[in-house]
Motif scaffolding. Sequence first.
Motif, short mmCIF file in Angstrom:
data_model
loop_
_atom_site.label_atom_id
_atom_site.label_comp_id
_atom_site.label_asym_id
_atom_site.label_seq_id
_atom_site.Cartn_x
_atom_site.Cartn_y
_atom_site.Cartn_z
N SER A 118 0.83 -1.20 0.00
CA SER A 118 0.00 0.00 0.00
C SER A 118 0.87 1.25 0.00
O SER A 118 0.65 2.18 -0.79
CB SER A 118 -0.88 0.03 1.24
N ALA A 119 1.87 1.27 0.89
CA ALA A 119 2.73 2.44 1.01
C ALA A 119 3.57 2.61 -0.24
O ALA A 119 3.75 3.73 -0.75
CB ALA A 119 3.62 2.31 2.24
N LEU A 120 4.09 1.51 -0.76
CA LEU A 120 4.94 1.59 -1.95
C LEU A 120 4.14 2.14 -3.13
O LEU A 120 4.64 2.96 -3.91
CB LEU A 120 5.50 0.20 -2.26
N ALA A 121 2.91 1.68 -3.25
CA ALA A 121 2.08 2.16 -4.36
C ALA A 121 1.85 3.66 -4.23
O ALA A 121 1.95 4.40 -5.22
CB ALA A 121 0.75 1.40 -4.37
N VAL A 122 1.53 4.11 -3.02
CA VAL A 122 1.32 5.54 -2.83
C VAL A 122 2.59 6.31 -3.15
O VAL A 122 2.57 7.36 -3.83
CB VAL A 122 0.87 5.82 -1.37
N ALA A 123 3.74 5.76 -2.72
CA ALA A 123 5.02 6.42 -2.96
C ALA A 123 5.32 6.51 -4.45
O ALA A 123 5.75 7.55 -4.96
CB ALA A 123 6.13 5.68 -2.21
N VAL A 124 5.10 5.41 -5.15
CA VAL A 124 5.37 5.40 -6.60
C VAL A 124 4.43 6.37 -7.31
O VAL A 124 4.83 7.08 -8.24
CB VAL A 124 5.20 3.96 -7.14
N LEU A 125 3.21 6.43 -6.83
CA LEU A 125 2.24 7.35 -7.42
C LEU A 125 2.72 8.80 -7.26
O LEU A 125 2.65 9.61 -8.18
CB LEU A 125 0.89 7.16 -6.74
N LEU A 126 3.23 9.11 -6.07
CA LEU A 126 3.74 10.46 -5.80
C LEU A 126 4.91 10.79 -6.70
O LEU A 126 5.00 11.87 -7.28
CB LEU A 126 4.20 10.57 -4.34
N ALA A 127 5.85 9.82 -6.83
CA ALA A 127 7.09 10.09 -7.55
C ALA A 127 6.89 10.08 -9.05
O ALA A 127 7.43 10.93 -9.76
CB ALA A 127 8.15 9.07 -7.14
N TYR A 128 6.15 9.11 -9.56
CA TYR A 128 6.06 8.96 -11.02
C TYR A 128 4.66 9.19 -11.57
O TYR A 128 4.46 9.11 -12.77
CB TYR A 128 6.57 7.56 -11.41
N GLY A 129 3.70 9.49 -10.67
CA GLY A 129 2.32 9.71 -11.09
C GLY A 129 2.17 10.78 -12.16
O GLY A 129 1.40 10.61 -13.11
N PRO A 130 2.87 11.90 -12.01
CA PRO A 130 2.70 12.97 -12.99
C PRO A 130 2.89 12.49 -14.43
O PRO A 130 2.29 13.04 -15.34
CB PRO A 130 3.79 13.97 -12.59
N TRP A 131 3.76 11.49 -14.63
CA TRP A 131 3.98 11.02 -16.01
C TRP A 131 3.20 9.76 -16.33
O TRP A 131 2.83 9.51 -17.46
CB TRP A 131 5.47 10.72 -16.23
N LEU A 132 3.00 8.92 -15.31
CA LEU A 132 2.54 7.57 -15.61
C LEU A 132 1.16 7.24 -15.04
O LEU A 132 0.69 6.12 -15.15
CB LEU A 132 3.54 6.54 -15.05
#
Lengths: 352, 545
Positions: B395-409
Motif C-alpha cells: 500500500s505504502a509503496l504504491a502511494v510512494a510510486v504514485l507520488l514520484a512517477y504519477g505525474p507522467w505515468l
Amino acid sequence: MTFPLECRGVSIAYEAESVLRALDLEVGDEEVLAVLGPSGSGKTTLLYAVAGFVELAGGEISIGGRIVATAHGQDPPEERDVGFVFQHYALWPHLDALDTVAYPLRRRGLDGDGAASQARDLLERMGIAHLAHRKPAELSGGQQQRVGIARALAGRPALYLLDEPTAHLDTPLRVALQEELAEQRQESGAAAVYATHDSGEALAIADRIALLRDGRVVQVGSPEAIYAKPNDVWAARLTGPASILDVEVARAGRRESVLRCDGRTVKVRGAVPDSGRASVLVRPDWAELGGDLPGRVAQVWYRGPYTDYRLETAVGLVEIRRDGPPVARPGERVDWCLRRVWAIPDGAPEES
Amino acid sequence: MAERRIGMSRRFRWSTASVWAAGILLVLLVLVPLFELFRGAIGEGWATAGDSLAGSGGVVVNTLGTGAGATVLAVLAGTAAAFITERVRVPARNWLRFGVLLPLVIPPFVSALSWTQAYGPGGLSDDALGIALPGLFGGAGVVAVIAVNAAPLVYLIVGAGLATRVAPDLERAARASGSTAWEAFREVTLPLLRPALLGAAALAFVVAVNSFGIPALLGLPAGFGTMTTRIYQDLARSSAPAAFTRVLVLAAALVVVTVTVVTVADRRFGLARTVVRTAGPVGGVATPGRKSWWPALGLWVYVAVTALIPLVALVLGSLTRAVGLSPVPANWTLANFREALAGSYGAALGRSLALAAVAATLVVLLGGLAASLVRRRAGRPIGTAAILTFAVPGSALAVAVLLAYGPWLRDTLMIILVAYLAKFWALGHRSIAGSTDAIPPDLYRAARGSGAGPATALGTVIVPLLRPAITVAWAVVFLFAFHELTMSALLYGPGSETLAVVILNLRQLGDVTVTSAMAVILVVLVLVAFVPVVVIRRIAGEASP
C-alpha cells in the motif's frame, strides 16, 4: 552370564530399506568392542539402536541383562544408562563446556553446584578446564570432542557408545584423543562399543572386533585373529594392507605348507587347502625383501620408521613393509621371500 | 607482479559496476518514491501529520491488533505443523508438507473469497449443515484468514530452523544424558529454536500488517477498517486534501512499523538468511519403526478446514448457476467461466499475465545479473536493502510510486509495472543471491585456474549452476505479480485493471459466481506456474546429499 550389551537378531529398516539384518553381538564386562565397517555399513544405526534413538523392526537388545528394546516396545534413551559420543560432536550451541558436561549430572539429580564442581573435575581430567566457559563455536574440533567425551563420562554409564569419535580430527590430534579416550574408559571400567572405519584404530583400541558389511556381522574376533585370519577378500582388505596371491599348492599342512611360486618351492607358515591352487592373503609383514624369488619394484612409499614397497611378481602384486628408509627404487629388480600366508576360506578372488 | 595487478583491478571494476547498477536501481525504484512519500507526509508539519494519525486511531489499533492476533495464531499453527512433519514419523510426509504449504500459492484475497463461500452466510457449511461461522466478516475473520496465510511462512522458517539449528543429534545427546523427551524439548530444542521462532513471528506480523485483500473483503463489509483499507478508501473514493494527507501519513506510518520490525528481526535473528530459504524444510528425521497416525490426522484436518474445504467451496461456487442455489450437479454450468474469460474480463486476465511475465523477466535480468556479479561482501548491504524493500508495505509503496512517477505515468500499466519491480526486485535478487552464496568460491577459482577469463568463468561455471535459481526466481516473481492486488488496486486506471482488481471490484458489487470463476482461473494458473518451482526444487533436493 549377563553381558553389558547383548543384541539378538536385531533388524532395522529405514523406510523400506533394511539397514541392519538379524544382527547378533555381545560385549563382555570391561570389554571394548570395535565395530569396523565402511561408511553405510550400519555402524551408526547399530549404536543408535542401542542408545534408543531408533526403533527395532525385529530382535531384541539387552543392556546389563535387562531387555531395553524389542520390535514391540522400548525403553526411552534416558533410562538406558549409556554414554554416547557423537561423530559430529553434537554439542549444544547455547551451552558452554561446563554446562554441557554438568547437564547429565543434573539429570541424575545433582544440584547446580554439585554438578558444576563434578563437571569441572571432568574438564580437568580432559585437560580443558580453562575452556569451561566457552561455547562450541569458540572451540576447535579436538576441544569440542573432548567436551563431548567429558559429557559421556559424566553420567558414569555402564556402557559407552562411541560413533567414530575421532573421524573428523587430523592425525596427531586423533591419536592423542584415542589415547585419552582409552585411558578414561579403562579407569571407568565400563564396556564400550566403538564404531570406526579405520582398521588401524580398531586394531589398536579393541579387545574384540566385529566386521560389519551391509548391516550384517561378517566376522568377530580378537584384533590378532581378525588381522591374520580374515574370512574373505573383503574382510582382508578392510582390516589392513593386503596382497592376494594366486599360488600353486605343493604340499598342504596344518601349520606349515609348501607352495610353488614361479617354479620354486617355498616353505611358509600357515595352512592351505590341498586343492592344487589357492588364493592366499599376504600381509606386508609376512614377506621380506631378499631371498630367492624374483620381482620388480613397482612403487615405493617412505613412511618414516618404515618403507612400503609394491613388487610385481609372477604370482601377483606383493606389498612388503621393511624398517628404515628405501633400499630400492621403482623399476629396480629385487629378490624377495614369503614367510607366512593365510588361505582365505571364501577364497574366490573378488575385487571389492 | 604487473600481470597480477591488472587481473585484480579488472575484477574490482566488474564488481564495482554491478554494485553501482544495483544501487542506482534501488534508489530509483524505492528510495526516490519513499523519499517523496515521507516528504509529502510531513510536508504540512509534524502537527498536521500527528493529528491525521490520531484521527485514524481506530484503524491503527485495528491494524496492530490484527497483526498481533494473527501472529500468535500463525506461530502456533506453523510451529506445530513443523514439529509434526519434521520430528514425528508421519505417513505421506511429503504430501503433508505440500498441504501445509498450500496457502502460500493461494492469493490472500482468494483465501478470503473462498472462506466466505465455505463458512459464510449462504456458504457451503450453511448450505449443508445450516452453520455459518459467526464473525467471519469482521475482525475475527480477518485475523483467522491472515493467520492461515502466514502460517506456511512460519512453518518454513521453523522447519528450516529445526533442520539447521537443532540437529537431531543434539536432542539425542540430551536423551542419552538422561533427559525425558519433554526436558530435551524444553532445554535443548526450544532455546535453539528461539531465533527462528522470533524471526518467524516478526515476519508473520509484517505480513499481517501489510495485508490488504483479506481486510478489504472480510473487514470492510462489516465496517472493520485497517490502515491499508483506509488508504485504499481515501485514495480511491475521496478527493479532499485532508484525505490525501491522511493517505500519506498512514502509508508512512506503515513503512515505519514494518521496516522497524524487519530491521530489528534481521539484526537479531538473521532474517535475511532464514527468509531466503523458500524450499521446504530439509533433513527430517527418519526414525524407523511404526508410523504415528494421530498427529498426521490432526494436521490433515487443519489443512482441510483452512485450505481444502474453502477451495472446494470456491470451485463449487464458480460452477453454480446463481447465488442461493445448492451446489449440486443439477445446478452446474460453465457460463461463469465463459463470462470470466470474455470481453473486458478476459482482457484483464491477459493484462495480468503480460504484466507478470514482463515484471518477472526484468526482475531476473536486473536483480539476478547484479546478484551473480556482486561478490559476497559488497552483496550483503544490498541483500539487506532488498529484504527491507520487500517489507515495505505494498500500500505504502504504491502511494510512494504514485507520488514520484504519477505525474507522467498515472493510470497506465507502466506505473503498475514500476511498482511491481520495486516490490518484487527483492524476491528475485535474494533467491539468486542466496544461490550465488551457496556456490563454493573455489569453483570459480578452479575455472580461472584452468585458464578461463572472468566472463568465461562466469558464463561456463557460475551461470549454469545458477540456472535453477534463475528459473525459480522468475516463477516466484511471476506468481506474486500475477495475483498482486494491493498495489494494483491503488494504481489502476480505466483500461489498466488487473484480474485481481476486477475480482475485488466485482465482488464489492455483490457478484459471487463470476468472481469465483475468475479466482479459480487465477489459482489454476498460479499452480501451473508453480510446477517448475516444485520440479526444480525436487531435482535440486536429489542432487544434494
